[in-house]
Each structure stands twice: as C-alpha cells, then as structure tokens.
Design an enzyme around this catalytic site. Structure first.
Site, PDB file in Angstrom:
ATOM      1  N   HIS A 178      47.770  11.210 -76.149  1.00  0.00           N
ATOM      2  CA  HIS A 178      46.627  10.590 -76.826  1.00  0.00           C
ATOM      3  C   HIS A 178      46.999   9.192 -77.282  1.00  0.00           C
ATOM      4  O   HIS A 178      48.160   8.897 -77.592  1.00  0.00           O
ATOM      5  CB  HIS A 178      46.152  11.436 -78.017  1.00  0.00           C
ATOM      6  CG  HIS A 178      47.140  11.539 -79.136  1.00  0.00           C
ATOM      7  ND1 HIS A 178      47.130  10.703 -80.231  1.00  0.00           N
ATOM      8  CD2 HIS A 178      48.197  12.374 -79.333  1.00  0.00           C
ATOM      9  CE1 HIS A 178      48.106  11.036 -81.054  1.00  0.00           C
ATOM     10  NE2 HIS A 178      48.778  12.050 -80.534  1.00  0.00           N
ATOM     11  N   ARG A 232      44.870  16.117 -84.718  1.00  0.00           N
ATOM     12  CA  ARG A 232      43.572  15.566 -84.299  1.00  0.00           C
ATOM     13  C   ARG A 232      43.246  15.849 -82.835  1.00  0.00           C
ATOM     14  O   ARG A 232      42.194  15.420 -82.352  1.00  0.00           O
ATOM     15  CB  ARG A 232      43.563  14.051 -84.541  1.00  0.00           C
ATOM     16  CG  ARG A 232      43.753  13.650 -85.996  1.00  0.00           C
ATOM     17  CD  ARG A 232      44.024  12.166 -86.138  1.00  0.00           C
ATOM     18  NE  ARG A 232      45.318  11.808 -85.545  1.00  0.00           N
ATOM     19  CZ  ARG A 232      45.797  10.557 -85.493  1.00  0.00           C
ATOM     20  NH1 ARG A 232      45.078   9.560 -85.993  1.00  0.00           N
ATOM     21  NH2 ARG A 232      46.980  10.318 -84.949  1.00  0.00           N
ATOM     22  N   ASP A 263      49.898  16.656 -82.733  1.00  0.00           N
ATOM     23  CA  ASP A 263      48.965  15.953 -83.622  1.00  0.00           C
ATOM     24  C   ASP A 263      47.739  16.824 -83.927  1.00  0.00           C
ATOM     25  O   ASP A 263      47.105  17.361 -83.020  1.00  0.00           O
ATOM     26  CB  ASP A 263      48.517  14.646 -82.955  1.00  0.00           C
ATOM     27  CG  ASP A 263      47.808  13.706 -83.911  1.00  0.00           C
ATOM     28  OD1 ASP A 263      46.741  14.091 -84.452  1.00  0.00           O
ATOM     29  OD2 ASP A 263      48.288  12.567 -84.119  1.00  0.00           O
ATOM     30  N   CYS A 297      49.464   7.609 -80.568  1.00  0.00           N
ATOM     31  CA  CYS A 297      50.435   8.672 -80.852  1.00  0.00           C
ATOM     32  C   CYS A 297      51.553   8.125 -81.734  1.00  0.00           C
ATOM     33  O   CYS A 297      52.227   7.148 -81.382  1.00  0.00           O
ATOM     34  CB  CYS A 297      51.013   9.206 -79.545  1.00  0.00           C
ATOM     35  SG  CYS A 297      52.250  10.503 -79.759  1.00  0.00           S
ATOM     36  N   CYS A 306      50.220  17.104 -77.513  1.00  0.00           N
ATOM     37  CA  CYS A 306      50.912  16.644 -78.707  1.00  0.00           C
ATOM     38  C   CYS A 306      50.581  17.568 -79.882  1.00  0.00           C
ATOM     39  O   CYS A 306      49.507  18.159 -79.948  1.00  0.00           O
ATOM     40  CB  CYS A 306      50.496  15.214 -79.040  1.00  0.00           C
ATOM     41  SG  CYS A 306      51.382  14.490 -80.437  1.00  0.00           S
TER      42      CYS A 306
END
Length: 219
Positions: free
Chosen positions: A100, A48, A46, A103, A44
């Site tokens: 994750h 993080r 993302d 999400c 992803c």
C-alpha cells in the site's frame, strides 16, 4: 492504570453476527464446516488495509497472511507455513501480494531510520532499494521515492514468492496457481494491479527486473 473494558467490541461483534444471520441464516453453520478460499492474500500488517473488506469478500473467501511491509522472506517459517497450507491443502488458485502507498515500513527503510529489532526485517527492502539505487536517486523527491519503493517492493516479493520451493513444486506438478502483485491506495481505497502476474515455473527474474526499471524510469 485502571482496567478498560472492551465490552463495546464484544457488543459490536454480536450485532455483526446477528446482521449476517439475518441475511443468511445458514452462513455460520456452513462456514464452520469447511473453508475453501480461492485466494491467499499476503499483505501488510497495517490496520488500514483489511483484506476481506477492500476486496468485497466475506469470511471464508480469502486466506490471509500479514506482516510489516508485506514481505516474503525465504527464512520466515511463519509466512512459508501459511503459503504451504494455502497451496497444498486449501489448493488456492491465486496468491495476491498486496502493498500500500504510504507504508511506514517502506518509508523507514528508505530513510534508513533506526527503530530497533524491526531494522533487521526492513533490511530486505533496503537491499532492493540498493539494487536500483541510481533509479531511485533520479526520482524528483522523497514522496515519489516512497511511492515507487512501495510498488517495487511488491514486485520483488512476487519474485521471491515465485521462487519458493512450495510454489515451484506446485507448478511442476501442474497445479493451477497464479501469483499477483497489487498495491492499495489509502487515500482512495482503490487496488491497482502492478502487472507482474506469473503462473508457471518459467524464469521470472528478468521480467520483474524490466518491470521495476520501467516503473522507476517513468517516475
């Protein structure tokens, strides 16, 4: 709005480079000459979920593709180009599809939120959810449904990846290549194997279907 300097990032980069060179003076020279990663990470976008860091790997050890909600879509030429280069040129041995928990893309798909252009992208997740609608409806609450959909989405992408012509051709030619499905916990930093690894051109749909049903039935 006044221009904001990013000098602090450049300074941090210099400090990082110096730290790496102090540990291994030849690191960057050797890295510049070639890349021979064994792993392709499809994850992803993302911020993080940084691939190298959470697997404890250095630059040069993992080839990375990231997009919103870690999808493998057969019309996405960007993703397919990365996969082809990784498989045919770099000869990676493992492709790891990693989602994750928590999400935002998955949550938006589940809630049928209207966000704009990205709605078309997230429709792929909604299609997966509709396929197993009765199982999701039976889950106790929204938080559980989001967590399970994060897992199920990874499993579905492993199937999609396995069915690409790139991966099928590699297997037909005897190339050693295994596809994995993992999920990452933002709250504890731990990667979990979803047990859907596949390493040959044998039928995968039934295997994934049964694993998804078992995952959803277990709550």
């Amino acid at each position: 709005m006044p221009h904001r300097s990013l000098e602090h990032l450049l300074q941090q980069n210099r400090e990082w480079a110096e730290r790496i060179k102090s540990e291994d003076p030849d690191f960057f020279r050797q890295l510049a000459q070639q890349q021979k990663p064994e792993y392709l990470w499809i994850g992803c976008a993302d911020s993080r979920v940084p691939a190298n860091e959470i697997m404890g790997l250095m630059p040069g050890e993992v080839f990375v593709h990231r997009n919103v909600a870690n999808l493998v879509v057969h019309t996405d030429l960007n993703c397919l180009s990365v996969i082809q280069f990784a498989v045919e040129v770099l000869k990676v041995k493992h492709i790891i599809v990693t989602g994750h928990y928590g999400c935002g893309g998955v949550a938006a798909a589940l809630k049928n939120q209207r966000l704009g252009l990205i709605d078309n992208w997230l429709r792929h997740i909604q299609d997966i959810m509709k396929l197993y609608g009765k199982y999701f409806d039976a889950l106790p609450d929204e938080a559980t449904r989001i967590s399970r959909l994060c897992e199920v989405n990874v499993m579905a992408q492993v199937q999609s990846l396995s069915e690409t012509t790139i991966v099928q051709q590699a297997w037909d030619e005897g190339q050693k290549l295994t596809i994995h499905g993992w999920i990452y916990g933002l709250e504890d930093g731990i990667l979990k194997d979803l047990k859907v690894s596949h390493s040959d051109s044998s039928e995968i749909r039934g295997k994934i279907h049964n694993t998804i049903k078992a995952t959803l039935a277990g709550g």
